[in-house]
Design a protein around this motif. Structure first.
Motif, PDB file in Angstrom:
ATOM      1  N   LYS A  36      63.472  21.482   3.802  1.00 19.37           N
ATOM      2  CA  LYS A  36      63.289  22.875   4.210  1.00 19.37           C
ATOM      3  C   LYS A  36      62.030  23.440   3.583  1.00 19.37           C
ATOM      4  O   LYS A  36      61.804  23.291   2.387  1.00 19.37           O
ATOM      5  CB  LYS A  36      64.494  23.716   3.775  1.00 19.37           C
ATOM      6  CG  LYS A  36      65.753  23.454   4.582  1.00 19.37           C
ATOM      7  CD  LYS A  36      66.847  24.410   4.148  1.00 19.37           C
ATOM      8  CE  LYS A  36      68.102  24.213   4.983  1.00 19.37           C
ATOM      9  NZ  LYS A  36      69.181  25.117   4.565  1.00 19.37           N
TER      10      LYS A  36
ATOM     11  N   ASN B  22      70.404  33.991   3.103  1.00 18.28           N
ATOM     12  CA  ASN B  22      70.657  32.743   3.827  1.00 18.28           C
ATOM     13  C   ASN B  22      70.759  31.615   2.797  1.00 18.28           C
ATOM     14  O   ASN B  22      69.792  30.892   2.575  1.00 18.28           O
ATOM     15  CB  ASN B  22      69.535  32.469   4.824  1.00 18.28           C
ATOM     16  CG  ASN B  22      69.830  31.258   5.679  1.00 18.28           C
ATOM     17  OD1 ASN B  22      70.979  30.831   5.819  1.00 18.28           O
ATOM     18  ND2 ASN B  22      68.777  30.675   6.248  1.00 18.28           N
TER      19      ASN B  22
ATOM     20  N   ARG C  11      70.919  28.544   0.379  1.00 20.42           N
ATOM     21  CA  ARG C  11      70.485  27.167   0.487  1.00 20.42           C
ATOM     22  C   ARG C  11      71.574  26.275  -0.096  1.00 20.42           C
ATOM     23  O   ARG C  11      71.847  26.323  -1.295  1.00 20.42           O
ATOM     24  CB  ARG C  11      69.199  26.990  -0.341  1.00 20.42           C
ATOM     25  CG  ARG C  11      68.069  26.335   0.354  1.00 20.42           C
ATOM     26  CD  ARG C  11      66.798  26.349  -0.483  1.00 20.42           C
ATOM     27  NE  ARG C  11      67.012  26.230  -1.902  1.00 20.42           N
ATOM     28  CZ  ARG C  11      66.819  27.238  -2.755  1.00 20.42           C
ATOM     29  NH1 ARG C  11      66.452  28.424  -2.325  1.00 20.42           N
ATOM     30  NH2 ARG C  11      67.021  27.057  -4.040  1.00 20.42           N
ATOM     31  N   LYS C  12      72.223  25.504   0.745  1.00 22.28           N
ATOM     32  CA  LYS C  12      73.275  24.612   0.251  1.00 22.28           C
ATOM     33  C   LYS C  12      72.641  23.531  -0.626  1.00 22.28           C
ATOM     34  O   LYS C  12      71.698  22.860  -0.214  1.00 22.28           O
ATOM     35  CB  LYS C  12      74.042  23.994   1.416  1.00 22.28           C
ATOM     36  CG  LYS C  12      74.867  25.006   2.208  1.00 22.28           C
ATOM     37  CD  LYS C  12      75.555  24.369   3.394  1.00 22.28           C
ATOM     38  CE  LYS C  12      74.560  24.034   4.486  1.00 22.28           C
ATOM     39  NZ  LYS C  12      75.217  23.534   5.718  1.00 22.28           N
TER      40      LYS C  12
ATOM     41  N   LYS D  39      69.070  13.553   7.859  1.00 22.50           N
ATOM     42  CA  LYS D  39      69.901  14.693   8.247  1.00 22.50           C
ATOM     43  C   LYS D  39      70.331  15.506   7.034  1.00 22.50           C
ATOM     44  O   LYS D  39      70.320  16.737   7.034  1.00 22.50           O
ATOM     45  CB  LYS D  39      71.148  14.186   8.993  1.00 22.50           C
ATOM     46  CG  LYS D  39      71.086  14.358  10.493  1.00 22.50           C
ATOM     47  CD  LYS D  39      72.460  14.469  11.106  1.00 22.50           C
ATOM     48  CE  LYS D  39      73.103  13.120  11.229  1.00 22.50           C
ATOM     49  NZ  LYS D  39      74.341  13.177  12.045  1.00 22.50           N
ATOM     50  N   LEU D  40      70.718  14.776   5.981  1.00 23.46           N
ATOM     51  CA  LEU D  40      71.191  15.431   4.757  1.00 23.46           C
ATOM     52  C   LEU D  40      70.103  16.317   4.155  1.00 23.46           C
ATOM     53  O   LEU D  40      70.360  17.463   3.755  1.00 23.46           O
ATOM     54  CB  LEU D  40      71.641  14.371   3.746  1.00 23.46           C
ATOM     55  CG  LEU D  40      72.254  14.885   2.434  1.00 23.46           C
ATOM     56  CD1 LEU D  40      73.535  15.656   2.715  1.00 23.46           C
ATOM     57  CD2 LEU D  40      72.526  13.722   1.483  1.00 23.46           C
TER      58      LEU D  40
ATOM     59  N   LYS E 247      67.643  17.703   5.620  1.00 25.18           N
ATOM     60  CA  LYS E 247      67.319  18.836   6.477  1.00 25.18           C
ATOM     61  C   LYS E 247      68.336  19.965   6.347  1.00 25.18           C
ATOM     62  O   LYS E 247      68.019  21.130   6.587  1.00 25.18           O
ATOM     63  CB  LYS E 247      67.223  18.377   7.935  1.00 25.18           C
ATOM     64  CG  LYS E 247      65.960  17.562   8.214  1.00 25.18           C
ATOM     65  CD  LYS E 247      65.870  17.113   9.664  1.00 25.18           C
ATOM     66  CE  LYS E 247      64.551  16.358   9.895  1.00 25.18           C
ATOM     67  NZ  LYS E 247      64.451  15.854  11.285  1.00 25.18           N
ATOM     68  N   GLU E 248      69.538  19.615   5.929  1.00 28.29           N
ATOM     69  CA  GLU E 248      70.606  20.603   5.802  1.00 28.29           C
ATOM     70  C   GLU E 248      70.858  21.050   4.361  1.00 28.29           C
ATOM     71  O   GLU E 248      71.362  22.141   4.129  1.00 28.29           O
ATOM     72  CB  GLU E 248      71.907  20.037   6.373  1.00 28.29           C
ATOM     73  CG  GLU E 248      71.874  19.776   7.860  1.00 28.29           C
ATOM     74  CD  GLU E 248      71.759  21.057   8.668  1.00 28.29           C
ATOM     75  OE1 GLU E 248      72.299  22.095   8.217  1.00 28.29           O
ATOM     76  OE2 GLU E 248      71.116  21.025   9.732  1.00 28.29           O
ATOM     77  N   PHE E 249      70.515  20.203   3.403  1.00 30.43           N
ATOM     78  CA  PHE E 249      70.821  20.472   1.998  1.00 30.43           C
ATOM     79  C   PHE E 249      69.586  20.239   1.130  1.00 30.43           C
ATOM     80  O   PHE E 249      68.710  19.434   1.470  1.00 30.43           O
ATOM     81  CB  PHE E 249      71.932  19.547   1.486  1.00 30.43           C
ATOM     82  CG  PHE E 249      73.270  19.759   2.124  1.00 30.43           C
ATOM     83  CD1 PHE E 249      74.243  20.545   1.515  1.00 30.43           C
ATOM     84  CD2 PHE E 249      73.578  19.166   3.347  1.00 30.43           C
ATOM     85  CE1 PHE E 249      75.476  20.734   2.108  1.00 30.43           C
ATOM     86  CE2 PHE E 249      74.814  19.344   3.949  1.00 30.43           C
ATOM     87  CZ  PHE E 249      75.764  20.135   3.331  1.00 30.43           C
ATOM     88  N   ASP E 250      69.549  20.943   0.005  1.00 31.76           N
ATOM     89  CA  ASP E 250      68.636  20.582  -1.073  1.00 31.76           C
ATOM     90  C   ASP E 250      69.405  19.726  -2.075  1.00 31.76           C
ATOM     91  O   ASP E 250      70.565  20.031  -2.392  1.00 31.76           O
ATOM     92  CB  ASP E 250      68.112  21.820  -1.798  1.00 31.76           C
ATOM     93  CG  ASP E 250      66.993  22.500  -1.047  1.00 31.76           C
ATOM     94  OD1 ASP E 250      66.566  21.962  -0.012  1.00 31.76           O
ATOM     95  OD2 ASP E 250      66.550  23.573  -1.489  1.00 31.76           O
TER      96      ASP E 250
ATOM     97  N   LEU F  69      78.382  17.118   5.878  1.00 27.77           N
ATOM     98  CA  LEU F  69      77.790  17.377   7.192  1.00 27.77           C
ATOM     99  C   LEU F  69      78.855  17.575   8.275  1.00 27.77           C
ATOM    100  O   LEU F  69      78.534  17.807   9.436  1.00 27.77           O
ATOM    101  CB  LEU F  69      76.858  16.234   7.595  1.00 27.77           C
ATOM    102  CG  LEU F  69      75.520  16.174   6.850  1.00 27.77           C
ATOM    103  CD1 LEU F  69      74.836  14.838   7.089  1.00 27.77           C
ATOM    104  CD2 LEU F  69      74.621  17.331   7.272  1.00 27.77           C
TER     105      LEU F  69
END
Length: 536
Positions: free
Chosen positions: A235, A243, A245-246, A284-285, A287-290, A511
């Protein structure tokens, strides 16, 4: 591989002379450095001064002048000799009375408890003290010897020879020039690495992968060393409190002597970075998580294990008893701290301080985490890596009388993590609550039984309760006692691969695929296989 005729001669010359005993800068065989080695053990081929000079000169021509800096970080003879008479013994404890007697005896004799599980308790002590310990225990407790020579096991964990070049300066120069280093993973994971090398390597990773890696210090240790963290994520842009950040936090090196925990965090860091854009699940991980990696939470203790005492556990902070330095960081967090209400001994290996967060490093970590949450981070999972005993532990550590609200989900995911390891390597990891002592069934509602180790103030409890980290685990990696805290360096890659399987399963679960998306986490990664092949 094609080798030009121009490079063959010097390479062959260097190889031939490398077969002679090495110079003082390149390290000596174990038998030549052991303080208790007999004359016969020190015997070896005679090296005439002229040949030694010629050999060293040839190596310098090919590789440049060797640096003694790496050798200065290798263990002095005194580090090994302090354990010359030590052994590690195991007790199979079957009743709460046996565990209580063992807890009192270890506290009275200020012994070093290496592991306590529902099946066994391992203790390191001078072999001359075994008899005294047995006089304090029920006759039903009979020990078996796990490690008969701790000094030799200590020695084996250090690099047997210095690298051909100074890793610290090599990584640092590459980081400053922002140029990649070929085979950096091969070199780094061949041995356990001292703190300066780790820090240079982390800077190099940030320089090599600036688009997804950001390095920061979360604060200073009690001896003013930086505690470094690397955030990895795809990200872009600033954080937004509206918003969240997970974030998944992965920590190691809470206890100085647990080198395999630090190397495993570093292995996960390297794997995630290099698999990004090369493997669907990791891509994928990110892109969705830090993912935030802190390889050495306790830099003072870790450095001390390299320079002075290989088996040092705690931090190096001063306590009220000046000769007894250090606080156990995993008993220093502010939830369920010292729940038993008993005075603890600063000389104890599990001393949690006089008050919560007295330990500088625990305080710095907690303060950083709180600041991150204010700035928009949402810590959804914690993997706190330790050694040893191959266990996956979930909250609570401070008591067995209270179950966490999402108890069933915690257990279900923990079992899935253990399964992922088993499918990838065949190794068995047990799953249990962190509150369980050596005899799990012995604790009633009041949790009043005497335990082998203090239970309160654990990081996983604080994260779970105060930060609302829904999936908070402490994972004790390899092995189950053959080596204990002194796991050989050839286990670095296999252990790292097991933790990569854990991270993949956790990522797939978070996910929304419940850990069953596909076989990606079931097989060791390609680069892990490559590293193993090159070590042979």
């Amino acid at each position: 591989m094609r080798i030009s005729t121009r490079s063959t001669a010097p390479a062959a010359l260097a190889l031939a002379f490398a077969l002679l005993p090495t110079s003082s800068c390149a390290g000596l065989p174990q038998s030549q450095l052991r303080p208790d080695a007999a004359p016969a053990e020190r015997s070896g081929p005679v090296v005439f001064p002229f040949l030694k000079w010629l050999r060293d000169s040839a190596v310098e021509v090919v590789f440049g002048k060797p640096s003694c800096k790496a050798k200065a970080q290798a263990p002095a003879a005194a580090i090994q000799s302090r354990y010359r008479n030590d052994v590690v013994i195991r007790f199979n404890v079957t009743s709460s009375e046996e565990e209580g007697a063992l807890a009192r005896a270890t506290e009275q004799m200020v012994l070093d408890v290496w592991a306590f599980t529902p099946e066994f308790v391992d203790i390191r002590l001078d072999k001359d003290d075994v008899k005294a310990l047995l006089t304090l225990l029920p006759k039903s407790l009979e020990p078996s010897i796990l490690i008969p020579d701790v000094a030799d096991a200590v020695w084996a964990t250090f690099p047997s020879t210095s690298p051909e070049y100074d890793l610290e300066s090599t990584f640092a120069k590459a980081a400053r020039s922002r140029r990649p280093v070929d085979g950096v993973g091969d070199v780094f994971f061949h041995n356990y690495q001292p703190l300066p090398v780790i820090e240079s390597w982390l800077r190099l990773l940030e320089a090599m992968f600036p688009s997804i890696v950001n390095m920061t210090s979360i604060g200073k240790s009690s001896e003013k060393r930086d505690i470094y963290a690397l955030r990895v994520g795809a990200k872009a842009g600033a954080s937004d409190p509206n918003n969240p950040r997970k974030t998944i936090l992965i920590t190691g090196g809470v206890h100085g002597r647990e080198w395999i925990s630090t190397s495993s965090v570093n292995y996960l860091l390297w794997s995630v970075i290099t698999l990004y854009d090369n493997e669907n699940l990791i891509t994928k991980l990110l892109k969705e998580f830090d993912l935030v990696f802190i390889p050495v939470v306790n830099p003072d203790g870790y450095e001390y294990t390299w320079q002075t005492d290989r088996l040092w556990r705690k931090s190096r902070q001063l306590t009220k008893v000046r000769p007894c330095r250090g606080i156990d960081l995993d008993h220093a967090f502010g939830y369920g701290w010292d729940v038993a209400g008993r005075e603890t001994d600063p000389c104890s290996e599990s001393y949690g301080g006089e008050k919560p967060f007295q330990a500088t490093e625990a305080y710095r970590l907690a303060k950083w985490v709180k600041r991150e949450t204010v700035n928009g981070a949402q810590f959804v999972a914690l993997l706190d890596l330790h050694s040893y005993s191959q266990q996956i532990l979930y909250p609570y550590a401070y008591t067995c009388s209270v179950d966490p609200p999402n108890f069933e989900n915690l257990v279900e995911l923990a079992v899935g993590l253990a399964k992922a390891i088993r499918l990838s390597s065949g190794e068995a990891y047990t799953v249990s609550s962190a509150c369980e002592g050596a005899v799990a069934q012995a604790y009633g509602a009041d949790n009043a039984q005497t335990r082998v180790e203090a239970s309160g103030g654990a990081a996983i409890d604080w994260f779970y309760h105060h930060i609302k980290t829904r999936y908070s685990y402490q994972i004790k990696v390899r092995d189950t006692g053959s080596y204990g805290f002194l796991l050989p360096s050839d286990q670095i890659v296999p252990t790292g691969e097991e933790m990569l399987s854990v991270l993949k399963y956790l990522g797939d679960f978070l996910l929304g695929n419940n850990g069953i998306e596909g076989p990606l986490w079931e097989q060791p990664s390609r680069h892990g296989n490559d590293l193993r092949r090159r070590r042979r």
